[in-house]
Design a protein around this motif. Structure first.
Motif, PDB file in Angstrom:
ATOM      1  N   GLN A  41      45.079  48.625  41.780  1.00 14.82           N
ATOM      2  CA  GLN A  41      45.430  47.314  41.312  1.00 14.82           C
ATOM      3  C   GLN A  41      46.590  46.512  41.844  1.00 14.82           C
ATOM      4  O   GLN A  41      47.269  47.559  42.507  1.00 14.82           O
ATOM      5  CB  GLN A  41      45.493  47.663  39.776  1.00 14.82           C
ATOM      6  CG  GLN A  41      44.383  48.318  39.089  1.00 14.82           C
ATOM      7  CD  GLN A  41      44.382  48.396  37.647  1.00 14.82           C
ATOM      8  OE1 GLN A  41      44.768  47.681  36.922  1.00 14.82           O
ATOM      9  NE2 GLN A  41      44.098  49.578  37.053  1.00 14.82           N
ATOM     10  N   LEU A  42      47.087  45.361  41.247  1.00  8.71           N
ATOM     11  CA  LEU A  42      48.238  45.175  41.959  1.00  8.71           C
ATOM     12  C   LEU A  42      49.307  44.980  40.898  1.00  8.71           C
ATOM     13  O   LEU A  42      49.071  44.363  39.851  1.00  8.71           O
ATOM     14  CB  LEU A  42      47.740  43.518  42.342  1.00  8.71           C
ATOM     15  CG  LEU A  42      48.426  42.772  43.390  1.00  8.71           C
ATOM     16  CD1 LEU A  42      48.562  43.603  44.595  1.00  8.71           C
ATOM     17  CD2 LEU A  42      47.532  41.622  43.795  1.00  8.71           C
ATOM     18  N   LEU A  48      50.159  47.599  45.760  1.00  9.17           N
ATOM     19  CA  LEU A  48      49.318  48.092  45.595  1.00  9.17           C
ATOM     20  C   LEU A  48      49.103  49.265  45.058  1.00  9.17           C
ATOM     21  O   LEU A  48      49.794  50.334  45.651  1.00  9.17           O
ATOM     22  CB  LEU A  48      48.090  47.977  46.780  1.00  9.17           C
ATOM     23  CG  LEU A  48      47.539  46.619  47.368  1.00  9.17           C
ATOM     24  CD1 LEU A  48      47.057  46.928  48.636  1.00  9.17           C
ATOM     25  CD2 LEU A  48      46.799  46.110  46.431  1.00  9.17           C
ATOM     26  N   GLY A  67      49.077  45.347  35.031  1.00 10.52           N
ATOM     27  CA  GLY A  67      49.426  44.196  35.943  1.00 10.52           C
ATOM     28  C   GLY A  67      50.659  43.453  35.676  1.00 10.52           C
ATOM     29  O   GLY A  67      50.964  42.416  36.075  1.00 10.52           O
ATOM     30  N   ILE A 112      38.435  48.479  44.479  1.00 12.15           N
ATOM     31  CA  ILE A 112      39.227  47.287  43.941  1.00 12.15           C
ATOM     32  C   ILE A 112      39.081  47.055  42.422  1.00 12.15           C
ATOM     33  O   ILE A 112      38.010  46.706  42.231  1.00 12.15           O
ATOM     34  CB  ILE A 112      39.236  45.886  44.742  1.00 12.15           C
ATOM     35  CG1 ILE A 112      39.843  46.227  46.321  1.00 12.15           C
ATOM     36  CG2 ILE A 112      40.006  44.748  44.143  1.00 12.15           C
ATOM     37  CD1 ILE A 112      39.555  45.128  47.130  1.00 12.15           C
ATOM     38  N   ASN A 114      39.003  44.696  39.645  1.00 11.43           N
ATOM     39  CA  ASN A 114      39.465  43.303  39.422  1.00 11.43           C
ATOM     40  C   ASN A 114      38.460  42.778  38.329  1.00 11.43           C
ATOM     41  O   ASN A 114      37.479  42.879  38.521  1.00 11.43           O
ATOM     42  CB  ASN A 114      39.243  42.314  40.645  1.00 11.43           C
ATOM     43  CG  ASN A 114      40.062  41.258  40.764  1.00 11.43           C
ATOM     44  OD1 ASN A 114      41.191  41.002  39.935  1.00 11.43           O
ATOM     45  ND2 ASN A 114      39.759  40.069  41.293  1.00 11.43           N
ATOM     46  N   TYR A 119      43.411  40.034  39.356  1.00 15.40           N
ATOM     47  CA  TYR A 119      44.470  40.015  39.998  1.00 15.40           C
ATOM     48  C   TYR A 119      44.496  39.050  41.533  1.00 15.40           C
ATOM     49  O   TYR A 119      43.933  39.319  42.524  1.00 15.40           O
ATOM     50  CB  TYR A 119      44.660  41.477  40.705  1.00 15.40           C
ATOM     51  CG  TYR A 119      45.000  42.561  39.571  1.00 15.40           C
ATOM     52  CD1 TYR A 119      46.067  42.408  39.012  1.00 15.40           C
ATOM     53  CD2 TYR A 119      44.117  43.475  39.436  1.00 15.40           C
ATOM     54  CE1 TYR A 119      46.365  43.207  38.056  1.00 15.40           C
ATOM     55  CE2 TYR A 119      44.205  44.388  38.353  1.00 15.40           C
ATOM     56  CZ  TYR A 119      45.472  44.382  37.823  1.00 15.40           C
ATOM     57  OH  TYR A 119      45.659  45.354  36.819  1.00 15.40           O
ATOM     58  N   ILE A 122      44.189  40.236  45.412  1.00 19.79           N
ATOM     59  CA  ILE A 122      44.094  41.544  45.794  1.00 19.79           C
ATOM     60  C   ILE A 122      43.421  41.946  46.821  1.00 19.79           C
ATOM     61  O   ILE A 122      43.725  42.787  47.499  1.00 19.79           O
ATOM     62  CB  ILE A 122      43.917  42.383  44.395  1.00 19.79           C
ATOM     63  CG1 ILE A 122      44.046  43.718  44.595  1.00 19.79           C
ATOM     64  CG2 ILE A 122      42.364  41.806  43.845  1.00 19.79           C
ATOM     65  CD1 ILE A 122      43.666  44.616  43.299  1.00 19.79           C
TER      66      ILE A 122
END
Ligand code: G3P
Ligand code: MG
Length: 247
Positions: A41-42, A48, A67, A112, A114, A119, A122
Motif C-alpha cells: 500500500q502507499l 510503499l 493510507g 498491489i 488498491n 492509492y 501506486i
C-alpha cells in the motif's frame, strides 16, 4: 509449465511469524520457499509499505487507515506484538527493505492493494521500485484491481503481471485476451481451480498460481493439474507435500 510448483510464502511464513514482516519473509526463505507473496500500500508521503489490511488495528499497535499515515508513523508501530511477544520488535516494512533481504533469484509476488482505499499512482510507484531489483529477483506484480496493472505495464512493460480474482469467470482466457496488457499468470483462490481451468490457461500460455493452500489434500489435487505456484502460510510443509526435496 511441467514439474513441481513454485512455493511462495504467503505474506511470508505467516503461520510461524507475523504476516508481512521481515521476520516472516526471512523465515519463508529459511523454510526453503522459492520466494514470497506480499501486499503493498502507499503512505501519505508516497512510500510503499508492506501490509495487508487497509487499517492498522488487526496487525499493528496502531489505529486507523494505513493510507493516512506517513512511513515514519508506520515505522513507530509494532507489527509483531499481536502475534507473539517474541516478535514485538517487528515493524511494518518498506517494500525496498523486504526486497533487500531476499536472496538472489528469489521469486517475489508483489500484490498491489488498491480499493476500497484507492492509492493514486501506486502502480507507477511499484513499477519504479521494482525496476531497481529486476536483475536480482524474479518479479511478478498482481492485483485484484485489473486497472492498476495497466498503470504498472505503462511504466515498466517488462514486468510480469498476474490477474487476481475470486470469481467464477465465464471464460478466463477470453477475459485475459480482452485486456490492454499481457498477462503472465492467473492468481486464483485455490477452491476455484479445476483441471479444466488449468488446462485452458496452460493451453493459452498462462501460468496458474493458487492461494492460499496449507492442506495436503489440496496440495495434491493442485499439483496433479500441473499448478505453477502455490502460495502458502506454511512453506516448509507444503514444499514437502508437493514432492520437493527438503533438506
Ligand atoms: O496474492 C494472493 C492472496 O494474497 C490474495 O489475497 O487477501 O491474502 O491478499 P489476500
Ligand atoms: Mg496478498
Amino acid at each position: 509449465m511441467k514439474g513441481k510448483p513454485l512455493i511462495l510464502g504467503h505474506r511470508g511464513a505467516s503461520h510461524d511469524a507475523p504476516e508481512n514482516t521481515c521476520a516472516a519473509f526471512s523465515m519463508a526463505m529459511e523454510q526453503q520457499a522459492d520466494g514470497v507473496e506480499l501486499d503493498v500500500q502507499l503512505t501519505t508521503d508516497g512510500r510503499l509499505c508492506v501490509i495487508h489490511d487497509h487499517t492498522l488495528e488487526r496487525t499493528t499497535s496502531g489505529f486507523g487507515p494505513v493510507g493516512e499515515k506517513t512511513m515514519a508513523e508506520l515505522s513507530a508501530l509494532s507489527a509483531g506484538a499481536w502475534f507473539s511477544p517474541e516478535f514485538s520488535e517487528q515493524k511494518v516494512p518498506e517494500l525496498a527493505d523486504v526486497l533487500a533481504l531476499l536472496p538472489e533469484g528469489a521469486t517475489v509476488n508483489v500484490e498491489i492493494k488498491n480499493g476500497p482505499a484507492w492509492y493514486e499512482g501506486i502502480g507507477t510507484a511499484v513499477a519504479e521500485q521494482l525496476c531497481m531489483w529486476k536483475n536480482k529477483l524474479s518479479l511478478i506484480v498482481s492485483s485484484f484491481d485489473h486497472q492498476v496493472l495497466e498503470e504498472v505495464h505503462r511504466r515498466e512493460p517488462a514486468l510480469y503481471l498476474g490477474l487476481l480474482y475470486e470469481a467464477r469467470l465465464y471464460d478466463p482466457v477470453a477475459y485475459v485476451r480482452s485486456l490492454p496488457y499481457p498477462v503472465y499468470s492467473l492468481h486464483l483462490w485455490h477452491g476455484l481451480i479445476t483441471a479444466e481451468i488449468a488446462r485452458q490457461a496452460h493451453a493459452a500460455g498462462l501460468r496458474v498460481f493458487a492461494y492460499t493452500v496449507d492442506e495436503p489434500e489440496e496440495v495434491a489435487r493442485l499439483t496433479a493439474f500441473g499448478i505453477d505456484a502455490i502460495m502458502t502460510n506454511k512453506p516448509r510443509e507444503v514444499r514437502q507435500m508437493s514432492g520437493h526435496r527438503v533438506s
